[in-house]
Design a protein around this motif. Sequence first.
Motif, PDB file in Angstrom:
ATOM      1  N   GLU A   1      46.317  77.743  63.367  1.00 30.17           N
ATOM      2  CA  GLU A   1      46.484  76.769  64.446  1.00 30.17           C
ATOM      3  C   GLU A   1      45.398  76.924  65.509  1.00 30.17           C
ATOM      4  N   THR A   2      45.026  78.161  65.795  1.00 29.23           N
ATOM      5  CA  THR A   2      43.960  78.402  66.771  1.00 29.23           C
ATOM      6  C   THR A   2      42.628  77.893  66.244  1.00 29.23           C
ATOM      7  N   GLY A   3      42.372  78.131  64.961  1.00 28.79           N
ATOM      8  CA  GLY A   3      41.149  77.636  64.343  1.00 28.79           C
ATOM      9  C   GLY A   3      41.059  76.125  64.396  1.00 28.79           C
ATOM     10  N   LYS A   4      42.168  75.448  64.107  1.00 26.12           N
ATOM     11  CA  LYS A   4      42.202  73.983  64.159  1.00 26.12           C
ATOM     12  C   LYS A   4      41.903  73.481  65.571  1.00 26.12           C
ATOM     13  N   ARG A   5      42.549  74.104  66.543  1.00 22.45           N
ATOM     14  CA  ARG A   5      42.360  73.675  67.932  1.00 22.45           C
ATOM     15  C   ARG A   5      40.922  73.912  68.387  1.00 22.45           C
ATOM     16  N   ALA A   6      40.362  75.036  68.013  1.00 21.42           N
ATOM     17  CA  ALA A   6      38.984  75.352  68.393  1.00 21.42           C
ATOM     18  C   ALA A   6      38.003  74.332  67.823  1.00 21.42           C
ATOM     19  N   LEU A   7      38.201  73.967  66.564  1.00 17.02           N
ATOM     20  CA  LEU A   7      37.313  72.990  65.931  1.00 17.02           C
ATOM     21  C   LEU A   7      37.477  71.605  66.544  1.00 17.02           C
ATOM     22  N   GLN A   8      38.726  71.215  66.808  1.00 16.93           N
ATOM     23  CA  GLN A   8      38.957  69.897  67.399  1.00 16.93           C
ATOM     24  C   GLN A   8      38.314  69.791  68.775  1.00 16.93           C
ATOM     25  N   LEU A   9      38.403  70.846  69.548  1.00 18.25           N
ATOM     26  CA  LEU A   9      37.802  70.827  70.879  1.00 18.25           C
ATOM     27  C   LEU A   9      36.275  70.821  70.810  1.00 18.25           C
TER      28      LEU A   9
END
Length: 262
Positions: free
Chosen positions: A234-242
Motif C-alpha cells: 500500500e505504501t509503494g502504491k501511494r508513493a508511485l501515485q504521488l
Amino acid sequence: MNSNIVHIEKELTDLRNQLKNHSLYQRLNTLKDVQIFMSLHVFAVWDFMSLLKAIQINLTCVSIPWMPVKNAELARFINEIVIAEESDHDAYGVIKSHYEMYLDAMAEVQADSSKMNNFLETLQSNVTIGKALESLEVPNAVKEFLNFTFDTIKTNKTHLIAASFTFGREDVIPDMFINIIDKAALENNKSYDSFNYYLRRHIELDGDEHGPLSIRMIEELCGNDALKWEEVLETGKRALQLRINLWSAIEQEITAQLKVVI
C-alpha cells in the motif's frame, strides 16, 4: 525471487508503466521547460535524504554509547547509500551531496531555486514541516508529495519508510531518468552537462547497486509478517501515485507557462 516481492512488483506494474510513459518527458523541449521542471523536482531531490536518514537511524547505531546492530549487512548497505548520496564526486571530482549537485545543475541552466532555498531557511528557524509547507507557493502535488514522505517517517515503522524509499524511489528512478535523458533531448547538449551527470549517476547507482539491495532490505524487514507485506504494498502504491501526480503538476506548470508566452 521472493514470492511477496513478485506479488508487489506485479501489483505495481500499472503505476510504474504510467510513470514510465508519462507525457511530461515529451514536454521537456526547451530550456524554460527544464528550468520549470527542476524548480519543482528539486523538492523530491531534497526530501529523499530524509527518507534515507530515517532508515539509517533505525537500522544503524547513530547514538552514544554505540551498540551493535541486529543486521550488519543492512547497516552497511544503508551507510553505503548515505555515503553516495551525501558525499559523492561531482563531474569535476569535487565531493558534494547529490542535492548540492542538483543545485549546481539548476544554477547552470539558471533554474529558479529561490523557493527551495526559502523553504529550507524557514525550516532552519525551527518551523515544522507542516507550517513551512503552508506558506510554500508551489502546486499542491508538491506539498502532498512532501507530506507523504514525512508522514511516513513519523510512523517510525522501518518497513514503511523502506517501502517508500524502495518502490517510490530506488526501484523507479533509473526508468524515470533514462526517459528524461532520451525524450527531453538532453543528450549531447552542453547546456545540461551537470544535469546530465546527475541523472546518469543515479541511473548507474540505483540500477546496478542500490535498487537490488533495497529489495533485499524489504525482504529482511518484512520476513514472514503478512501484515507488513500488505503495508509495504500500500505504501509503494501511494508513493508511485504521488510521483505521478507530481509529474502531472509539473507538466501543467510547463503548459501554463507556454500559454503565457504565446
